[in-house]
Write a protein that holds these residues in place. Structure first.
Motif, PDB file in Angstrom:
ATOM      1  N   SER B 162       0.815  -1.224   0.000  1.00 15.61           N
ATOM      2  CA  SER B 162       0.000   0.000   0.000  1.00 15.61           C
ATOM      3  C   SER B 162       0.844   1.269   0.000  1.00 15.61           C
ATOM      4  CB  SER B 162      -0.972  -0.003   1.175  1.00 15.61           C
ATOM      5  OG  SER B 162      -0.270  -0.187   2.370  1.00 15.61           O
ATOM      6  N   ASN B 163       2.158   1.168   0.297  1.00 13.43           N
ATOM      7  CA  ASN B 163       2.988   2.371   0.236  1.00 13.43           C
ATOM      8  C   ASN B 163       3.671   2.549  -1.111  1.00 13.43           C
ATOM      9  OD1 ASN B 163       2.299   3.014   2.788  1.00 13.43           O
ATOM     10  ND2 ASN B 163       4.267   2.546   3.704  1.00 13.43           N
ATOM     11  N   LEU B 164       3.390   1.662  -2.059  1.00 15.37           N
ATOM     12  CA  LEU B 164       4.070   1.737  -3.355  1.00 15.37           C
ATOM     13  C   LEU B 164       3.179   2.425  -4.377  1.00 15.37           C
ATOM     14  CD1 LEU B 164       5.443  -1.919  -3.393  1.00 15.37           C
ATOM     15  CD2 LEU B 164       6.517   0.132  -2.468  1.00 15.37           C
ATOM     16  N   ASP B 165       3.787   2.989  -5.417  1.00 16.19           N
ATOM     17  CA  ASP B 165       2.952   3.619  -6.442  1.00 16.19           C
ATOM     18  C   ASP B 165       2.288   2.545  -7.313  1.00 16.19           C
ATOM     19  OD1 ASP B 165       4.596   2.965  -8.765  1.00 16.19           O
ATOM     20  OD2 ASP B 165       6.018   4.413  -7.928  1.00 16.19           O
ATOM     21  N   ALA B 166       1.290   2.969  -8.070  1.00 11.75           N
ATOM     22  CA  ALA B 166       0.387   2.017  -8.721  1.00 11.75           C
ATOM     23  C   ALA B 166       1.126   1.009  -9.598  1.00 11.75           C
ATOM     24  CB  ALA B 166      -0.652   2.776  -9.539  1.00 11.75           C
ATOM     25  N   ALA B 167       2.093   1.473 -10.405  1.00  7.79           N
ATOM     26  CA  ALA B 167       2.779   0.576 -11.331  1.00  7.79           C
ATOM     27  C   ALA B 167       3.592  -0.462 -10.562  1.00  7.79           C
ATOM     28  CB  ALA B 167       3.693   1.381 -12.254  1.00  7.79           C
ATOM     29  N   LEU B 168       4.289   0.010  -9.537  1.00  7.60           N
ATOM     30  CA  LEU B 168       5.128  -0.871  -8.730  1.00  7.60           C
ATOM     31  C   LEU B 168       4.274  -1.888  -7.986  1.00  7.60           C
ATOM     32  CD1 LEU B 168       8.090  -0.999  -8.407  1.00  7.60           C
ATOM     33  CD2 LEU B 168       7.941   0.472  -6.400  1.00  7.60           C
ATOM     34  N   ARG B 169       3.088  -1.433  -7.563  1.00  6.29           N
ATOM     35  CA  ARG B 169       2.199  -2.300  -6.816  1.00  6.29           C
ATOM     36  C   ARG B 169       1.802  -3.509  -7.666  1.00  6.29           C
ATOM     37  NH1 ARG B 169      -2.731   0.838  -4.669  1.00  6.29           N
ATOM     38  NH2 ARG B 169      -1.053   2.347  -4.527  1.00  6.29           N
ATOM     39  N   VAL B 170       1.477  -3.231  -8.944  1.00  2.96           N
ATOM     40  CA  VAL B 170       1.077  -4.313  -9.835  1.00  2.96           C
ATOM     41  C   VAL B 170       2.246  -5.278 -10.040  1.00  2.96           C
ATOM     42  CG1 VAL B 170       0.334  -4.863 -12.177  1.00  2.96           C
ATOM     43  CG2 VAL B 170      -0.638  -2.892 -10.975  1.00  2.96           C
ATOM     44  N   GLU B 171       3.452  -4.715 -10.188  1.00  2.00           N
ATOM     45  CA  GLU B 171       4.630  -5.552 -10.417  1.00  2.00           C
ATOM     46  C   GLU B 171       4.919  -6.437  -9.202  1.00  2.00           C
ATOM     47  OE1 GLU B 171       8.213  -3.321 -11.404  1.00  2.00           O
ATOM     48  OE2 GLU B 171       9.291  -5.015 -10.531  1.00  2.00           O
ATOM     49  N   MET B 172       4.866  -5.802  -8.009  1.00  2.00           N
ATOM     50  CA  MET B 172       5.151  -6.562  -6.782  1.00  2.00           C
ATOM     51  C   MET B 172       4.090  -7.623  -6.539  1.00  2.00           C
ATOM     52  SD  MET B 172       7.952  -5.631  -5.352  1.00  2.00           S
ATOM     53  CE  MET B 172       7.796  -6.221  -3.683  1.00  2.00           C
ATOM     54  N   ARG B 173       2.858  -7.301  -6.936  1.00  2.00           N
ATOM     55  CA  ARG B 173       1.767  -8.256  -6.773  1.00  2.00           C
ATOM     56  C   ARG B 173       2.072  -9.518  -7.556  1.00  2.00           C
ATOM     57  NH1 ARG B 173      -3.367  -5.253  -8.298  1.00  2.00           N
ATOM     58  NH2 ARG B 173      -3.252  -6.330 -10.288  1.00  2.00           N
ATOM     59  N   SER B 174       2.528  -9.334  -8.794  1.00  2.00           N
ATOM     60  CA  SER B 174       2.790 -10.533  -9.590  1.00  2.00           C
ATOM     61  C   SER B 174       4.033 -11.243  -9.068  1.00  2.00           C
ATOM     62  CB  SER B 174       2.930 -10.180 -11.073  1.00  2.00           C
ATOM     63  OG  SER B 174       3.986  -9.292 -11.251  1.00  2.00           O
ATOM     64  N   GLN B 175       4.952 -10.476  -8.478  1.00  2.00           N
ATOM     65  CA  GLN B 175       6.129 -11.137  -7.918  1.00  2.00           C
ATOM     66  C   GLN B 175       5.748 -12.001  -6.707  1.00  2.00           C
ATOM     67  OE1 GLN B 175       9.450  -8.566  -6.899  1.00  2.00           O
ATOM     68  NE2 GLN B 175      10.810 -10.131  -7.694  1.00  2.00           N
ATOM     69  N   ILE B 176       4.812 -11.492  -5.900  1.00  2.00           N
ATOM     70  CA  ILE B 176       4.374 -12.288  -4.753  1.00  2.00           C
ATOM     71  C   ILE B 176       3.646 -13.547  -5.224  1.00  2.00           C
ATOM     72  CG2 ILE B 176       2.751 -12.298  -2.810  1.00  2.00           C
ATOM     73  CD1 ILE B 176       3.658  -9.432  -2.234  1.00  2.00           C
ATOM     74  N   ALA B 177       2.829 -13.394  -6.272  1.00  2.00           N
ATOM     75  CA  ALA B 177       2.140 -14.566  -6.819  1.00  2.00           C
ATOM     76  C   ALA B 177       3.161 -15.591  -7.325  1.00  2.00           C
ATOM     77  CB  ALA B 177       1.212 -14.143  -7.954  1.00  2.00           C
ATOM     78  N   ARG B 178       4.219 -15.112  -7.973  1.00  2.00           N
ATOM     79  CA  ARG B 178       5.255 -16.006  -8.501  1.00  2.00           C
ATOM     80  C   ARG B 178       5.991 -16.708  -7.340  1.00  2.00           C
ATOM     81  NH1 ARG B 178      10.663 -15.303  -9.889  1.00  2.00           N
ATOM     82  NH2 ARG B 178      10.574 -13.181  -9.125  1.00  2.00           N
ATOM     83  N   LEU B 179       6.281 -15.933  -6.283  1.00  2.00           N
ATOM     84  CA  LEU B 179       6.946 -16.510  -5.114  1.00  2.00           C
ATOM     85  C   LEU B 179       6.102 -17.620  -4.503  1.00  2.00           C
ATOM     86  CD1 LEU B 179       8.437 -13.545  -3.110  1.00  2.00           C
ATOM     87  CD2 LEU B 179       9.644 -15.526  -4.027  1.00  2.00           C
ATOM     88  N   HIS B 180       4.811 -17.372  -4.452  1.00  2.00           N
ATOM     89  CA  HIS B 180       3.929 -18.379  -3.876  1.00  2.00           C
ATOM     90  C   HIS B 180       3.994 -19.667  -4.685  1.00  2.00           C
ATOM     91  CE1 HIS B 180      -0.207 -20.163  -3.183  1.00  2.00           C
ATOM     92  NE2 HIS B 180       0.462 -20.331  -2.068  1.00  2.00           N
ATOM     93  N   GLN B 181       4.028 -19.518  -6.024  1.00  2.00           N
ATOM     94  CA  GLN B 181       4.183 -20.672  -6.912  1.00  2.00           C
ATOM     95  C   GLN B 181       5.471 -21.422  -6.601  1.00  2.00           C
ATOM     96  OE1 GLN B 181       2.498 -21.623 -10.097  1.00  2.00           O
ATOM     97  NE2 GLN B 181       0.820 -20.704  -8.955  1.00  2.00           N
TER      98      GLN B 181
END
Ligand code: ADP
Ligand code: MG
Lengths: 315, 357
Positions: B162-181
């Motif tokens: 929630s402290n990241l800007d919108a573009a970074l947030r989307v990128e980090m979101r997919s990185q977390i999804a990838r980490l979970h995989q």
């Protein structure tokens, strides 16, 4: 590109010094605000300091004009056994009392930092002794420590110890002064408490998640994060401990009873100035103390670069 | 291995009950998202699992063991905080290594683990830096690294993006999804952002005022909201909620008098007052003759490939319509709306969804 570079060098050689109208007014206001402090510093610190350096090179007995004697006062200090005894006692006092003081103050601050319903009350109570004059405090402690009738020895005897004569035993008397000087811990504790409360809650919680041992967090997280406060308390503590006077005078008088065991540097200095009216000699002692403490402080600041972490520091 | 089980968990701050009895079972390797409005108790619940808040009633099990009374570091959990919470006096390397060193791991092994983790998160070049010399996104990656490096049973994330800007947030979101995989670890992720919840979660836990309103896959929570709260909270723009009464043969009469065939579950409920829930994409612009409602456009958001129209009916009810991008309707225009009742939801007077048996 070339034009830009040229402009840059021109800018660098003559930096814009001019302040706007508002800036100039602000600078003047700032100067005016700082002025009372600068006047005070000059009148009460810098001028006396320079005077001291000068008087140290004279024979001056309060009445009459000072007479220039060069380094004679320093030479007299070099061969004065009382000076050496007091310097040794004072150094011992500083080396022992400052670390003990910091450790106890840190311990108290860690206790006070725990959130309880009464923490505000405790904070006030711990600050209160600081408002009491050191003379009064020292006299109260001397009454407590009176050999036969004092509550401390009565209690120790009841517990089966054979307590020393706190005030007359040469081995114990210096420790008594150390004990007395530990007593008003208010300021050191409050400084540490301020540092502890500045540690972000989530950083502290991250440390709780990384290791279950409290002392891990204390050593590797808490202490480094309050290192600026440790530096502050250390420097102030050293400056004050080299000037220990009140407690020493109350316990040992001007002769450092018993057997010069409590004779402190400031007491010898005081004695020279106000008992023997040898102000030149006292000024020489003051100059040596000033230079010594200054060098020690600079040394500490030098080492501080490696162990003090400042917020906002990215190194 | 890293299953998490909450039973009757409650939390009080003084007299204020913040968590009002939560039962929840999270399977090993699952990515569960706690979502709900601000102040509903998401962080508190997560912090209770971490051991940072005491549990007043109930118990918490991780990997089968009762951890309710256990110190945070002994629970096999790692947490990523909203404000990163990196140790400010340590380099990224030391931030990652700290927990391993304190656990007594050998120097060479610590180094191997730190470098392996850094490679996984692409933060190797940040290792010698202090947090102050990093951007927000870099700090958050290091904070995630500090969690991963200890190989915990369960990862806890408290609004980490929630402290990241919108573009970074989307990128980090997919990185977390990838980490979970890649890690196949149990993850609990807290957010107030329902898009984050929908995109990341295996299962969503919708919280409101200290209670679980619904637990389900993103699709279940979206298409079959258990109650009015979930219906209104999940989905953007929000679902249209229309008061209706059931007439003969399950026909619905809407507040402005229109009658229409209801979903299957409304038959046999003649006379009852209900709420009809329709997603904005189930409303469309139609010729006046086929319209179920007509009103004035009060706000038209043209987003390119779609347009969001806010339409006010003469009786005062507002409807949100998700239409195609080429819709020309503008502010003040009168439009005619048709309702598509597939996936329509019905809620009884108690706010609970009615299911067709
Ligand atoms: N330490 C505390 N003391 C008192 N009340 C608290 C404390 N922490 C949280 N609360 C209250 O508990 C409720 C839930 O807080 P929180 O779990 O942080 O919500 P969320 O993370 O869903 O926004 C809020 O009403 C908050 O004010
Ligand atoms: Mg929160």
């Amino acid at each position: 590109m070339a034009i830009l570079a040229k402009e840059n060098t021109a800018g660098a050689s003559s930096p814009p010094r001019r302040l706007g109208l508002a800036g100039r007014g602000e600078a003047r206001a700032g100067f005016l605000f700082a002025l009372p402090w600068m006047v005070g510093l000059t009148i009460f610190t810098i001028i006396p300091l320079l005077l001291t350096f000068y008087i140290a090179q004279t024979k001056f007995q309060i009445v009459g004009a000072p007479k220039y004697v060069g380094l004679a006062n320093y030479a007299a200090m070099w061969i004065d056994p009382a000076m050496w005894t007091s310097a040794r006692n004072t150094m011992f006092f500083a080396v022992v009392s400052v670390p003990i003081k910091l450790v106890i103050a840190l311990g108290l601050a860690l206790l006070l930092n725990r959130v309880t319903a009464l923490s505000g009350f405790y904070r006030t109570v711990f600050y209160l002794p600081f408002l009491m004059p050191a003379v009064a405090g020292s006299i109260v402690f001397m009454l407590l420590l009176t050999p036969d009738a004092g509550p401390v020895n009565i209690a120790l005897k009841a517990l089966g110890f054979s307590p020393p004569d706190w005030l007359l035993d040469p081995k114990a008397a210096l420790w008594t002064i150390i004990l007395l000087s530990l007593w008003p811990l208010g300021v050191e504790t409050l400084v540490f408490l301020g540092g502890l409360q500045n540690i972000p809650k989530d950083v502290s919680e991250a440390a709780d998640l990384d290791s279950p041992r409290g002392w891990h967090k204390l050593v590797w997280i808490t202490i480094p994060l309050i290192s600026p406060m440790i530096l502050f308390n250390l420097v102030i503590g050293i400056i004050y401990s080299f000037q220990v006077f009140t407690q020493a005078l109350v316990v040992g008088g001007t002769t450092g009873k018993p057997a010069e065991a409590t004779l402190m540097y400031m007491v010898v200095l005081y004695r020279a100035a106000f008992r023997y009216f040898n102000v030149g000699y006292a000024a020489a002692m003051a100059t040596v103390l000033f230079v010594g403490v200054l060098l020690l402080t600079l040394l500490i600041f030098r080492t501080a670069r490696s162990w003090v972490h400042y917020e906002g520091d990215s190194r | 291995m890293g299953a998490v089980q909450l039973t009757g968990v409650r939390k009080l701050f003084g007299a204020l009950e913040v968590i009002k009895g939560v039962d929840l079972s999270i399977a090993d390797g699952e990515l569960v998202v706690f979502v709900g409005p601000s102040g509903c108790g998401k962080s508190t619940l997560l912090r209770m699992i971490a051991g940072l808040e005491d549990v007043d009633y109930g118990d918490i099990r991780i990997a089968g063991a009762d951890v309710t009374e256990l110190a945070p570091a002994r629970r096999g959990v790692a947490m990523v905080f909203q404000n990163y919470a990196l140790y400010p006096h340590m380099t990224a390397y030391d931030n990652l290594a700290y927990g391993l060193r304190r656990a007594g791991m050998a120097r060479a092994e610590v180094d191997a683990r730190v470098r392996e983790t850094a490679a996984l998160l692409q933060i190797t070049e940040l290792l010698p830096r202090r947090p102050k010399a990093m951007s927000g996104g870099q700090r958050q990656r290091v904070a995630i690294g500090r969690a991963i490096v200890r190989k915990p049973e369960v990862f806890l994330f408290d609004e980490p993006l929630s402290n990241l800007d919108a573009a970074l947030r989307v990128e980090m979101r997919s990185q977390i999804a990838r980490l979970h995989q890649e890690l196949q670890a149990t993850m609990i992720f807290v957010t107030h952002d329902q898009v984050e919840a929908m995109t990341l979660a295996d299962r969503i836990v919708v919280l409101n005022a200290g209670r679980v309103e619904q637990v389900g896959t993103p699709s279940e929570v979206y298409h079959n909201p258990a109650n009015l709260f979930v219906a209104g909270f999940i989905g953007s723009p929000a679902m249209n909620l229309l008061p209706a009464t059931v007439g003969q043969g399950g026909r619905l009469t809407l507040a402005w008098g229109t009658t229409m065939a209801g979903p299957a579950c409304s038959s046999g409920m003649a006379g009852q007052s209900l709420t009809l829930g329709l997603r904005p994409d189930r409303l469309s612009l139609v010729p006046q003759a086929q319209a179920q409602a007509s009103g004035q456009v009060t706000l038209a958001e043209h987003l390119g490939d779609e347009s969001i129209l806010h339409v006010r009916l003469p009786i005062g009810q507002s409807l949100t319509v998700k239409a195609s991008g080429d819709v020309a309707a503008r502010l003040g225009d009168t439009v005619h709306l048709g309702f598509d009742m597939t996936h329509a939801a019905l809620f009884g007077a108690d706010g609970q969804a009615m299911r067709s048996a």
